[in-house]
Design a protein around this motif. Structure first.
Motif, PDB file in Angstrom:
ATOM      1  N   VAL A 137       0.863  -1.180   0.000  1.00 40.94           N
ATOM      2  CA  VAL A 137       0.000   0.000   0.000  1.00 40.94           C
ATOM      3  C   VAL A 137       0.899   1.229   0.000  1.00 40.94           C
ATOM      4  N   PHE A 138       0.861   1.984  -1.087  1.00 42.63           N
ATOM      5  CA  PHE A 138       1.628   3.219  -1.191  1.00 42.63           C
ATOM      6  C   PHE A 138       0.727   4.395  -0.823  1.00 42.63           C
ATOM      7  N   MET A 139       1.334   5.443  -0.259  1.00 49.65           N
ATOM      8  CA  MET A 139       0.540   6.582   0.195  1.00 49.65           C
ATOM      9  C   MET A 139       1.347   7.862   0.099  1.00 49.65           C
ATOM     10  N   ILE A 140       0.718   8.907  -0.472  1.00 44.51           N
ATOM     11  CA  ILE A 140       1.411  10.190  -0.581  1.00 44.51           C
ATOM     12  C   ILE A 140       0.426  11.348  -0.463  1.00 44.51           C
ATOM     13  N   GLY A 141       0.903  12.423   0.165  1.00 41.93           N
ATOM     14  CA  GLY A 141       0.175  13.686   0.240  1.00 41.93           C
ATOM     15  C   GLY A 141       1.205  14.786   0.387  1.00 41.93           C
ATOM     16  N   LEU A 142       0.949  15.914  -0.216  1.00 47.61           N
ATOM     17  CA  LEU A 142       1.882  17.036  -0.146  1.00 47.61           C
ATOM     18  C   LEU A 142       1.302  18.147   0.713  1.00 47.61           C
ATOM     19  N   ALA A 169       7.551  13.951  -3.742  1.00 45.16           N
ATOM     20  CA  ALA A 169       7.093  13.395  -5.018  1.00 45.16           C
ATOM     21  C   ALA A 169       8.178  12.624  -5.771  1.00 45.16           C
ATOM     22  N   PRO A 170       9.399  13.143  -5.926  1.00 47.05           N
ATOM     23  CA  PRO A 170      10.428  12.373  -6.646  1.00 47.05           C
ATOM     24  C   PRO A 170      10.734  11.021  -5.997  1.00 47.05           C
ATOM     25  N   ARG A 171      10.781  10.995  -4.663  1.00 48.18           N
ATOM     26  CA  ARG A 171      11.058   9.730  -3.982  1.00 48.18           C
ATOM     27  C   ARG A 171       9.909   8.745  -4.160  1.00 48.18           C
ATOM     28  N   MET A 172       8.672   9.262  -4.148  1.00 51.89           N
ATOM     29  CA  MET A 172       7.542   8.365  -4.361  1.00 51.89           C
ATOM     30  C   MET A 172       7.536   7.842  -5.784  1.00 51.89           C
TER      31      MET A 172
END
Length: 285
Positions: A137-142, A169-172
């Protein structure tokens, strides 16, 4: 369901003409009882048929039914206002403001609940659960969105569902290069228009992963790209209140998904209790 709540929750998906009608009703609900459909059309400079179509699109038989429903909603609100006035006399203006904020949060949460069908929430919970067993499960928010991504990732870990969380963002983008079929990516983006997040979403789907967007209830690029969309409805003219409503409604929406995950599998429930106990032991002196 209150007609005014329904109009507010559907507003972002309406055409320009429909939004004009919706805004007039929301801002002048008290006056609607004195307007015929033709008078309302004249006031807005549109055709009477546009007013009739608007009411039917909301599920009413006709304009009179809408007007009656709005009148009922106003009557209920007036009863609530009377209670607030009494509170104001006893507890002061601060208490009145607190009650008003609580009401606006409740309305935002209700609107958000109505636009997220139970089957959608179940599909989101099932996808996360399946990814937790056989995938990732990947998860991202800025920015502010990362607060909720980070919090939800922590909750999933308590259920024994590890997640790959990132606020960069680049690492994700590099992380999702390892994604595959059965993996899930949750992207938290209030307005759903951040180009970097959309690029990550496209890349993830190319890897045959399932993309879940968490955005406002608007037409936006990220929502259009997603396989499943969680939507938040929160509106207020005051710029300092609107983000408060959004955050409250978003948290309630995520709580619903979390509860479904907790109650959907006995093993996850047992894992949660065990992890909560470990956390408590770690915090003890």
């Amino acid at each position: 369901m209150s007609s005014l709540v329904k109009i507010r929750s559907e507003r972002d998906q309406m055409s320009a003409v429909e939004r004009r009608i919706a805004d007039f009703i929301l801002e002048n609900a008290q006056l609607l009882r004195d307007y015929s459909s033709q008078q309302l059309a004249n006031a807005l400079g549109i055709s009477q048929s546009s007013v009739v179509k608007f009411t039917q699109k909301l599920g009413f038989k006709g304009y009179p039914d809408l007007k009656y429903s709005v009148g009922e909603a106003i009557a209920r609100a007036d009863n609530g206002d009377a209670g607030e006035i009494a509170t104001d006399l006893r507890g002061g203006e601060t208490e009145l403001r607190a009650n008003e904020l609580w009401r606006r949060k409740s309305e935002a949460e209700e609107e958000t609940r109505l636009i997220n069908a139970p089957k959608t929430l179940q599909a989101v919970a099932d996808a996360i659960a399946a990814a937790g067993c056989k995938g990732k499960v990947f998860m991202i928010g800025l920015g502010d969105d990362d607060i909720y991504a980070r919090s939800f990732a922590l909750r999933l870990s308590l259920l024994g569902i590890p997640s790959v969380h990132n606020f960069d963002a680049p690492r994700m983008a590099a992380s999702v290069s390892a994604a595959g079929a059965g993996d899930v990516l949750l992207v938290f983006s209030e307005h759903g228009s951040h180009q970097a997040l959309c690029k990550i979403g496209r890349f993830f789907r190319e890897r045959r992963g399932l993309l879940i967007s968490v955005t406002r209830h608007t037409s936006n690029p990220l929502r259009a790209l997603a396989d499943l969309a969680l939507l938040v409805s929160a509106h207020d003219d005051r710029p300092y209140i609107q983000p408060v409503l959004y955050q409250s409604a978003l948290q309630h929406l995520l709580d619903r998904v979390f509860v479904q995950l907790c109650e959907g599998d006995e093993q996850r429930h047992v894992q949660l209790l065990a992890n909560l106990e470990r956390v408590q032991q770690a915090l003890e002196p």
